[in-house]
Design a protein around this motif. Structure first.
Motif, PDB file in Angstrom:
ATOM      1  N   SER A 135       0.828  -1.199   0.000  1.00 45.39           N
ATOM      2  CA  SER A 135       0.000   0.000   0.000  1.00 45.39           C
ATOM      3  C   SER A 135       0.863   1.249   0.000  1.00 45.39           C
ATOM      4  O   SER A 135       1.877   1.329   0.703  1.00 45.39           O
ATOM      5  CB  SER A 135      -0.908   0.028   1.225  1.00 45.39           C
ATOM      6  OG  SER A 135      -1.650   1.241   1.265  1.00 45.39           O
ATOM      7  N   GLU A 136       0.459   2.220  -0.796  1.00 45.48           N
ATOM      8  CA  GLU A 136       1.064   3.545  -0.682  1.00 45.48           C
ATOM      9  C   GLU A 136       0.839   4.085   0.723  1.00 45.48           C
ATOM     10  O   GLU A 136      -0.138   3.738   1.391  1.00 45.48           O
ATOM     11  CB  GLU A 136       0.420   4.509  -1.684  1.00 45.48           C
ATOM     12  CG  GLU A 136       0.657   4.183  -3.131  1.00 45.48           C
ATOM     13  CD  GLU A 136      -0.066   5.144  -4.060  1.00 45.48           C
ATOM     14  OE1 GLU A 136       0.392   5.337  -5.188  1.00 45.48           O
ATOM     15  OE2 GLU A 136      -1.112   5.708  -3.638  1.00 45.48           O
ATOM     16  N   THR A 138      -0.503   6.983   2.934  1.00 46.28           N
ATOM     17  CA  THR A 138      -1.572   7.940   2.626  1.00 46.28           C
ATOM     18  C   THR A 138      -1.159   9.390   2.839  1.00 46.28           C
ATOM     19  O   THR A 138      -1.712  10.295   2.217  1.00 46.28           O
ATOM     20  CB  THR A 138      -2.800   7.644   3.497  1.00 46.28           C
ATOM     21  OG1 THR A 138      -2.412   7.652   4.882  1.00 46.28           O
ATOM     22  CG2 THR A 138      -3.392   6.292   3.139  1.00 46.28           C
ATOM     23  N   HIS A 140       0.611  11.781   1.843  1.00 44.69           N
ATOM     24  CA  HIS A 140       1.442  12.261   0.729  1.00 44.69           C
ATOM     25  C   HIS A 140       1.823  13.731   0.863  1.00 44.69           C
ATOM     26  O   HIS A 140       2.610  14.248   0.077  1.00 44.69           O
ATOM     27  CB  HIS A 140       0.710  12.022  -0.594  1.00 44.69           C
ATOM     28  CG  HIS A 140      -0.667  12.626  -0.647  1.00 44.69           C
ATOM     29  ND1 HIS A 140      -0.888  13.948  -0.955  1.00 44.69           N
ATOM     30  CD2 HIS A 140      -1.892  12.087  -0.408  1.00 44.69           C
ATOM     31  CE1 HIS A 140      -2.189  14.204  -0.924  1.00 44.69           C
ATOM     32  NE2 HIS A 140      -2.831  13.094  -0.583  1.00 44.69           N
ATOM     33  N   ASN A 149       6.116   6.707  -2.376  1.00 48.58           N
ATOM     34  CA  ASN A 149       5.065   5.973  -3.081  1.00 48.58           C
ATOM     35  C   ASN A 149       5.502   5.586  -4.486  1.00 48.58           C
ATOM     36  O   ASN A 149       5.173   4.497  -4.971  1.00 48.58           O
ATOM     37  CB  ASN A 149       3.785   6.808  -3.125  1.00 48.58           C
ATOM     38  CG  ASN A 149       3.068   6.847  -1.781  1.00 48.58           C
ATOM     39  OD1 ASN A 149       3.243   5.953  -0.950  1.00 48.58           O
ATOM     40  ND2 ASN A 149       2.265   7.873  -1.560  1.00 48.58           N
ATOM     41  N   ALA A 153       5.829   1.740  -5.947  1.00 50.18           N
ATOM     42  CA  ALA A 153       5.272   1.279  -7.223  1.00 50.18           C
ATOM     43  C   ALA A 153       6.330   0.538  -8.034  1.00 50.18           C
ATOM     44  O   ALA A 153       6.049  -0.516  -8.635  1.00 50.18           O
ATOM     45  CB  ALA A 153       4.714   2.457  -8.004  1.00 50.18           C
ATOM     46  N   LEU A 168       0.219  -3.060  -6.167  1.00 40.46           N
ATOM     47  CA  LEU A 168       0.214  -1.797  -5.418  1.00 40.46           C
ATOM     48  C   LEU A 168      -1.224  -1.387  -5.111  1.00 40.46           C
ATOM     49  O   LEU A 168      -2.093  -1.413  -5.992  1.00 40.46           O
ATOM     50  CB  LEU A 168       0.893  -0.695  -6.235  1.00 40.46           C
ATOM     51  CG  LEU A 168       1.060   0.657  -5.521  1.00 40.46           C
ATOM     52  CD1 LEU A 168       2.168   0.564  -4.471  1.00 40.46           C
ATOM     53  CD2 LEU A 168       1.365   1.766  -6.522  1.00 40.46           C
ATOM     54  N   ALA A 170      -3.312   1.810  -4.383  1.00 45.45           N
ATOM     55  CA  ALA A 170      -3.138   3.259  -4.579  1.00 45.45           C
ATOM     56  C   ALA A 170      -3.911   4.024  -3.507  1.00 45.45           C
ATOM     57  O   ALA A 170      -4.861   4.771  -3.796  1.00 45.45           O
ATOM     58  CB  ALA A 170      -3.592   3.648  -5.976  1.00 45.45           C
TER      59      ALA A 170
END
Length: 409
Positions: A135-136, A138, A140, A149, A153, A168, A170
């Motif tokens: 998972s990215e 959150t 950001h 992130n 990926a 992944l 997103a």
């Protein structure tokens, strides 16, 4: 299908949360997926104790097993990932880690992504065919988080093999610091739904569950549990005390003067999670209502989430006049008298006419004389004490006119 969720505070959640784990569980259950969430823990982070172990979920009725811990680093999992996979034999490991490494260890995004890659390798060392959802992060809006992130990926692409797929999630896409968090870092109910949707979409890529999109209606945010609230009086001071329910970081105080018909107003100063408060300057015989509204971080609760209302009346209610006597003075006259009521500055007298009452007549003394009354078999009067915008309850009395035609006196 066994799913192990490995993460930090975003995945563990805190007092009063549903958690995105709940949102994912609900989505997969509704889709008819046969699965089991696995892991060594089933708790939340306790905000009051600042420690793990809370069970105060907004809805605890779900598969709560997980392997997430508040403050966990990708480079320092508290339980070795190989041991977790050996013990719980997950088919899929969902990894949501890295933001703490980025913020607190000053590692470059590529270094943090490499630590996440080590977790993937450790999982495969225990089970070569395990699939992984990366998972990215959150958050950001934090420095270097977008680059992390991007590195995650690239890692998902590079780490995928024929027997062990890596996809992944997103989770950062469309994720907003004000709308989706309660403290600029941890998800509120809307953020939970967004993360769960991203993870569900990644699981769909692995053939687990249907395609995932955001629901048309998002859930309300903020605490779901009101405070325990009480109040007492000490003269003209109100003394309020409260203990917050799970999830609240502070409380907002609302009050109104019911006697004057004032609307609810909110104090601009938030109150602590638990505490006491002295409210001075309350007016005698006025009824004041108080209630508390729980807040988590910067999130007001959606919907009507309030404590029970505490009502305080300094000096008690205005009393009804006692000892009311009526003496007829002829066929059209009457004299009323009563004992003075404490704190009353005037009294109002009304006469019954059918099912209604006449317009009030005011007197500043505990007596009143009525003249030119209509000829009738009897008259019924009621008297109320008033003072400082307070009107007390009535006392009624009925009297027959005198038979004589004596003049009023």
């Amino acid at each position: 299908m066994r799913i192990l969720i490995l993460g930090d505070s975003v995945s563990q959640g805190s007092s009063g949360d549903w958690t995105w784990r709940y949102r994912l569980w609900r989505r997969l259950v509704d889709a008819g997926v046969a699965f089991d969430l696995v892991g060594p823990r089933d708790d939340l982070w306790d905000l009051r104790a600042d420690a793990p172990g809370a069970m105060s979920y907004a809805d605890p009725d779900f598969d709560r097993d997980h392997a997430a811990r508040w403050g966990m680093f990708a480079g320092m999992p508290d339980v070795p990932v190989a041991s977790l996979v050996t013990t719980y034999q997950p088919d899929v490991v969902v990894v949501m880690l890295g933001i703490n490494d980025l913020i607190w260890t000053d590692q470059a995004p590529a270094e943090v992504a490499a630590r996440v890659g080590d977790l993937v390798a450790a999982a495969r060392s225990a089970r070569p065919d395990v699939d992984v959802v990366l998972s990215e992060v959150t958050q950001h809006w934090f420095p270097d988080a977008p680059e992390l992130n991007a590195q995650l990926a690239l890692l998902a692409q590079a780490a995928t093999t024929a027997s062990s797929r890596v996809v992944l999630a997103a989770a950062a896409a469309g994720y907003d610091v004000d709308r989706d968090t309660w403290d600029t870092s941890h998800p509120n109910a809307r953020g939970e739904v967004r993360i769960a949707t991203a993870v569900a979409a990644a699981l769909h890529e692995l053939g687990i569950g249907p395609a995932a999109t955001l629901p048309a209606t998002m859930p309300p945010v903020g605490p779901r549990f009101p405070a325990t609230f009480s109040g007492t009086l000490a003269g003209a001071e109100g003394r309020l005390a409260w203990t917050s329910g799970p999830g609240a970081t502070h409380q907002l105080l609302w009050r109104r003067d019911v006697t004057t018909g004032a609307p609810w107003t909110r104090s601009p100063v938030p109150l602590p999670r638990d505490g006491t408060l002295v409210v001075p300057g309350l007016r005698r015989h006025h009824r004041y209502d108080f209630r508390l509204q729980p807040v988590k971080g910067d999130d007001l609760p959606g919907g009507d989430v309030y404590s029970a209302v505490v009502s305080l009346v300094p000096g008690g209610p205005m009393l009804a006049p006692a000892g009311v006597r009526a003496v007829a003075r002829g066929r059209r006259c009457v004299r009323l008298a009563w004992r003075p009521v404490p704190d009353a500055t005037s009294y109002v007298v009304e006469r019954r006419v059918g099912r209604t009452w006449t317009r009030p007549v005011r007197t500043t003394t505990p007596s009143w004389r009525g003249t030119r009354l209509p000829v009738a078999p009897r008259w019924t009067f009621r008297v109320r004490a008033t003072g400082d915008q307070v009107v007390g309850p009535p006392t009624s009395v009925t009297v027959r006119p005198a038979r004589s035609a004596a003049p009023c006196r």
